[in-house]
Scaffold this motif. Structure first.
Motif, short mmCIF file in Angstrom:
data_model
loop_
_atom_site.label_atom_id
_atom_site.label_comp_id
_atom_site.label_asym_id
_atom_site.label_seq_id
_atom_site.Cartn_x
_atom_site.Cartn_y
_atom_site.Cartn_z
N THR A 65 -64.36 -11.73 1.74
CA THR A 65 -65.65 -12.09 2.35
C THR A 65 -65.43 -12.82 3.66
N ARG A 72 -62.02 -12.25 -3.68
CA ARG A 72 -63.37 -12.00 -3.16
C ARG A 72 -63.68 -12.98 -2.03
N ALA A 73 -63.27 -14.21 -2.21
CA ALA A 73 -63.53 -15.20 -1.16
C ALA A 73 -62.79 -14.85 0.12
N GLN A 121 -65.83 -20.12 -3.55
CA GLN A 121 -66.66 -18.96 -3.28
C GLN A 121 -68.12 -19.31 -2.97
N HIS A 180 -61.68 -14.24 -8.13
CA HIS A 180 -62.65 -14.99 -7.32
C HIS A 180 -62.06 -15.37 -5.96
#
Length: 408
Positions: free
Chosen positions: A396, A392-393, A323, A389
């Motif tokens: 994104t 989210r990565a 991340q 996590h």
């Protein structure tokens, strides 16, 4: 009476063989030969008289195809050096040089065994006095065309380093460096490069700090990049601490997205770092992407390298470290410099593709899910949940890749 019957020459050859047997691999033979030698020899005078014949036998055995003979000869040579020091080296070193130049593979291996015993047995002052003769011999052996000879020479270098310390590196390594940096037609000398690899295999912590400044002078040439990639394979733990200057020099020498040499070299260097050095790799990549002292071109190099290395990070269980790299890559896309923004976009796409591939592999393989849960992630018993996590990565990556494509 014995000399009258046998003749002086034959007697000396027999005594030389007897002296050799004192170093036999069989303890019983050693003891018997030692007792017979004490009764037949007349002390130091005998040894001096038979020295020419003894050295002939030692060299013949060092060059023998029989391992036992080579071992006996190297032990006998070590004993002679311990006893006589510089008095014997005056005769021995030239003989070893001749065998190295003219002998077959077995003879050259024997020479390296002799050098190993010699460098272990001789005192520091004696070695210092003969460095001018020993170093060229060792350099030639390290550049031999046969791998087994180079490996044997590395063992001799290890002993020389034990005795002489940094001086051994400063006198032996430069010629090997010059071998593959040659600009003559035909390019780098692979034997010289492998000679350096053999040195790293025995003394990486001492040799690598000496090599890195020579290999990372900018701009990094193709020969030096080739050397860095090859040496990284055997550098081990010592490579981790040298990542900043190595990657920094490659980044400074990178000429753009079509420059595959620097990125490929950087990737091989990163692959050479042991598993416990992976956090250092991630930190160094992130630092390279964010450092205000790096040019946009250098940041583009780090972005490209990150995109190509992320597969290995995932395979080594470093998903939790991705991340911060994603965030840094997103920032790079905001750069007005097209080289950096394009490199960041391409790296983000690689990261996202790798994450999707890993997710697909986990979904298709229940065993992989279970092992992954035990290793680094928590899974729900009723459903397969990606770590927060990681989600989210991925999100994104997806969002910013789509935005970037619309801009383009």
């Amino acid at each position: 009476a014995v000399e009258e019957i046998l003749g002086a020459d034959r007697k000396n050859r027999i005594l030389a063989a007897l002296y050799m047997l004192r170093s036999d691999v069989n303890p019983g033979v050693q003891q018997t030969a030692f007792q017979v030698w004490k009764s037949a020899a007349e002390g130091p005078k005998t040894l001096k008289r038979i020295m020419p014949d003894l050295m002939t036998v030692i060299i013949q055995c060092l060059g023998s195809h029989a391992v036992d003979k080579q071992s006996i000869a190297s032990r006998a040579l070590g004993e002679l050096v311990r006893k006589l020091q510089e008095r014997i080296l005056v005769d021995v070193v030239p003989i070893l040089q001749v065998q190295l130049n003219e002998g077959d593979v077995s003879s050259r291996i024997g020479v390296c065994l002799g050098l190993t015993e010699l460098t272990e047995a001789a005192g520091k002052q004696t070695l210092s006095d003969f460095m001018g003769d020993l170093v060229p011999t060792l350099q030639k052996a390290l550049c031999d065309t046969e791998l087994i000879v180079r490996q044997s020479a590395a063992a001799a270098f290890d002993n020389l380093y034990n005795a002489m310390g940094q001086r051994a590196i400063e006198e032996v390594v430069p010629k090997l460096l010059a071998g593959f940096q040659s600009q003559q037609e035909g390019g780098a000398d692979p034997s010289s490069l492998d000679g350096l690899k053999q040195l790293l295999s025995v003394r990486a912590q001492a040799v690598l700090p000496f090599l890195v400044p020579h290999l990372t002078t900018t701009p990094v040439t193709q020969d030096r990049a080739q050397a860095l990639a090859a040496l990284a394979e055997v550098a081990g733990d010592s490579l981790t601490l040298r990542l900043p200057p190595i990657l920094g020099s490659l980044a400074s020498s990178w000429s753009g997205r079509h420059d595959c040499v620097m990125v490929r070299t950087g990737l091989k260097v990163l692959k050479g770092v042991p598993t416990d050095g992976l956090p250092t790799i991630v930190n160094e990549l992130d630092r390279g992407l964010c450092s205000i002292t790096n040019s946009d071109s250098a940041k583009g190099f780090y972005a490209t390298l990150t995109g190509q290395y992320v597969d290995l990070l995932i395979s080594r269980g470093m998903m939790s470290r991705i991340q911060p790299l994603v965030v840094s890559l997103v920032k790079s896309m905001a750069s007005p410099e097209r080289l950096l923004s394009d490199s960041g976009l391409q790296a983000l796409e690689s990261v996202f593709d790798s994450l999707q591939a890993a997710d697909s592999a986990d979904a298709a393989d229940p065993k992989a899910k279970d092992s992954g849960a035990a290793a680094s992630t928590k899974k729900c018993q009723t459903s397969v949940a990606r770590p927060t996590h990681l989600l989210r990565a991925e999100l994104t990556c997806a969002e910013h890749c789509q935005t970037a494509r619309r801009r383009v």
